[in-house]
Design an enzyme around this catalytic site. Structure first.
Site, PDB file in Angstrom:
ATOM      1  N   LEU A 124       0.942  -1.240  -0.356  1.00 43.12           N
ATOM      2  CA  LEU A 124      -0.086   0.256  -0.070  1.00 43.12           C
ATOM      3  C   LEU A 124       0.375   1.246   0.058  1.00 43.12           C
ATOM      4  O   LEU A 124       2.178   1.326   1.269  1.00 43.12           O
ATOM      5  CB  LEU A 124      -0.657   0.212   1.090  1.00 43.12           C
ATOM      6  N   ASP A 127       7.160   2.695  -1.690  1.00 46.79           N
ATOM      7  CA  ASP A 127       7.586   4.249  -1.793  1.00 46.79           C
ATOM      8  C   ASP A 127       7.967   4.362  -3.910  1.00 46.79           C
ATOM      9  O   ASP A 127       8.769   3.333  -4.390  1.00 46.79           O
ATOM     10  CB  ASP A 127       9.413   3.834  -1.704  1.00 46.79           C
TER      11      ASP A 127
HETATM   12  N1  SAM Z   1       2.305   1.308   3.794  1.00 48.50           N
HETATM   13  C1  SAM Z   1       1.750   2.364   4.622  1.00 48.50           C
HETATM   14  C2  SAM Z   1       1.015   3.718   4.409  1.00 48.50           C
HETATM   15  O1  SAM Z   1       0.463   2.877   3.309  1.00 48.50           O
HETATM   16  O2  SAM Z   1       0.741   4.339   4.527  1.00 48.50           O
HETATM   17  C3  SAM Z   1       3.117   3.215   4.312  1.00 48.50           C
HETATM   18  C4  SAM Z   1       3.669   3.524   3.045  1.00 48.50           C
HETATM   19  S1  SAM Z   1       5.349   4.497   3.029  1.00 48.50           S
HETATM   20  C5  SAM Z   1       5.102   5.658   1.381  1.00 48.50           C
HETATM   21  C6  SAM Z   1       5.989   3.367   2.429  1.00 48.50           C
HETATM   22  C7  SAM Z   1       7.055   2.382   3.964  1.00 48.50           C
HETATM   23  O3  SAM Z   1       7.634   1.304   3.317  1.00 48.50           O
HETATM   24  C8  SAM Z   1       7.198   2.925   4.805  1.00 48.50           C
HETATM   25  O4  SAM Z   1       7.490   2.965   6.026  1.00 48.50           O
HETATM   26  C9  SAM Z   1       9.100   2.167   4.933  1.00 48.50           C
HETATM   27  O5  SAM Z   1       9.560   2.229   5.912  1.00 48.50           O
HETATM   28  C10 SAM Z   1       8.523   1.177   4.163  1.00 48.50           C
HETATM   29  N2  SAM Z   1       9.572   0.034   3.284  1.00 48.50           N
HETATM   30  C11 SAM Z   1      10.708   0.125   2.203  1.00 48.50           C
HETATM   31  N3  SAM Z   1      11.110  -0.582   1.451  1.00 48.50           N
HETATM   32  C12 SAM Z   1      10.996  -1.484   2.134  1.00 48.50           C
HETATM   33  C13 SAM Z   1      11.066  -2.864   2.490  1.00 48.50           C
HETATM   34  N4  SAM Z   1      12.185  -3.829   1.738  1.00 48.50           N
HETATM   35  N5  SAM Z   1      10.591  -3.566   3.327  1.00 48.50           N
HETATM   36  C14 SAM Z   1      10.020  -3.244   4.750  1.00 48.50           C
HETATM   37  N6  SAM Z   1       9.177  -2.316   4.626  1.00 48.50           N
HETATM   38  C15 SAM Z   1       9.855  -1.442   3.515  1.00 48.50           C
END
Ligand code: SAM
Length: 225
Positions: A124, A127
């Site tokens: 969801l 990045d």
């Molecule tokens: N899904 C949440 C939402 O919709 O509010 C968070 C979206 S945020 C833009 C993306 C999240 O993915 C961040 O908290 C980041 O730390 C995490 N993330 C990025 N790469 C990741 C990885 N390889 N494994 C786990 N988490 C990851």
């Protein structure tokens, strides 16, 4: 350093009772994660999963240390609040069925899950990694989809949503091209047949931010063949 944290060698080494203590004490409950929110951020959608699927275990995976800690504290507080007498949160949920782990989903999944274990995986508002040279870091790719297909059982689902049009198109094209995934149509998703799909544009913190700014979202949901 964000990369230095312990990862179990094999799923059998994970102490799930530590993450789901109340469930572990119930001899009738299955101590097995079935729903995974990848990059769960601050946990809004994960908590919703707990409410919507009270009899299933849902797990958030989050790379950032502090954010993982925040979600863990949030779950602990909700369990204390809703679990006691007179408690019971939304839909009677006591949040004993949700947990969060610090993990790098691009590397660590085989250390936590077995083939065909998962009903649902969620990506969801991932990045965007806008620059072409960073596209290989995106959480949806040909290679990672092979892995997700391995963990999702036949008939299970993979959900994606983003407010970045280009990333939405990227995720859709990779999923459309993958032989093990087939697209779930809008009629089915909007017809109310899929509880998880209902909350994609509203439950997570990022979703709420996009909603506040009246941003457009791009959703793709796929069935594991
Ligand atoms: N899904 C949440 C939402 O919709 O509010 C968070 C979206 S945020 C833009 C993306 C999240 O993915 C961040 O908290 C980041 O730390 C995490 N993330 C990025 N790469 C990741 C990885 N390889 N494994 C786990 N988490 C990851």
């Amino acid at each position: 350093n964000d990369q230095s944290f312990k990862v179990p060698r094999h799923p059998s080494e994970v102490n799930w009772a530590e993450h789901f203590p109340a469930v572990a004490k119930n001899p009738e409950a299955k101590l097995e994660v079935e729903n995974v929110d990848v990059g769960c951020g601050f946990g809004g959608y994960l908590l919703k999963l707990g409410e919507v699927y009270p009899d299933q275990l849902s797990l958030g995976l989050e790379l950032r240390d502090k954010v993982t800690e925040y979600v863990a504290d949030r779950i602990t507080a909700l369990r204390a609040e809703e679990g006691g007498e007179g408690g019971e949160g939304k839909e009677g949920c006591t949040y004993e069925n949700v947990a969060v782990l610090r993990a790098n989903a691009q590397k660590d999944l085989p250390h936590y899950f077995r083939k065909g274990q998962l009903r649902r995986m969620f990506f969801l508002f991932p990045d965007p990694h806008f620059k072409a040279s960073n596209h290989r870091r995106r959480i949806i790719s040909e290679q990672l989809l092979d892995e997700y297909a391995h963990f999702i059982r036949s008939g299970g689902r993979l959900y994606t949503i983003t407010d970045v049009e280009e990333l939405g198109a990227w995720m859709k094209s990779h999923l459309d091209a993958h032989p093990l995934f087939e697209r779930v149509g809008d009629e089915e998703l909007d017809g109310g047949g899929d509880e998880a799909a209902k909350f994609l544009p509203s439950a997570s913190e990022e979703a709420q931010k996009v909603k506040r700014n009246e941003g457009k979202t791009y959703r793709s949901v796929y069935r594991r063949r």
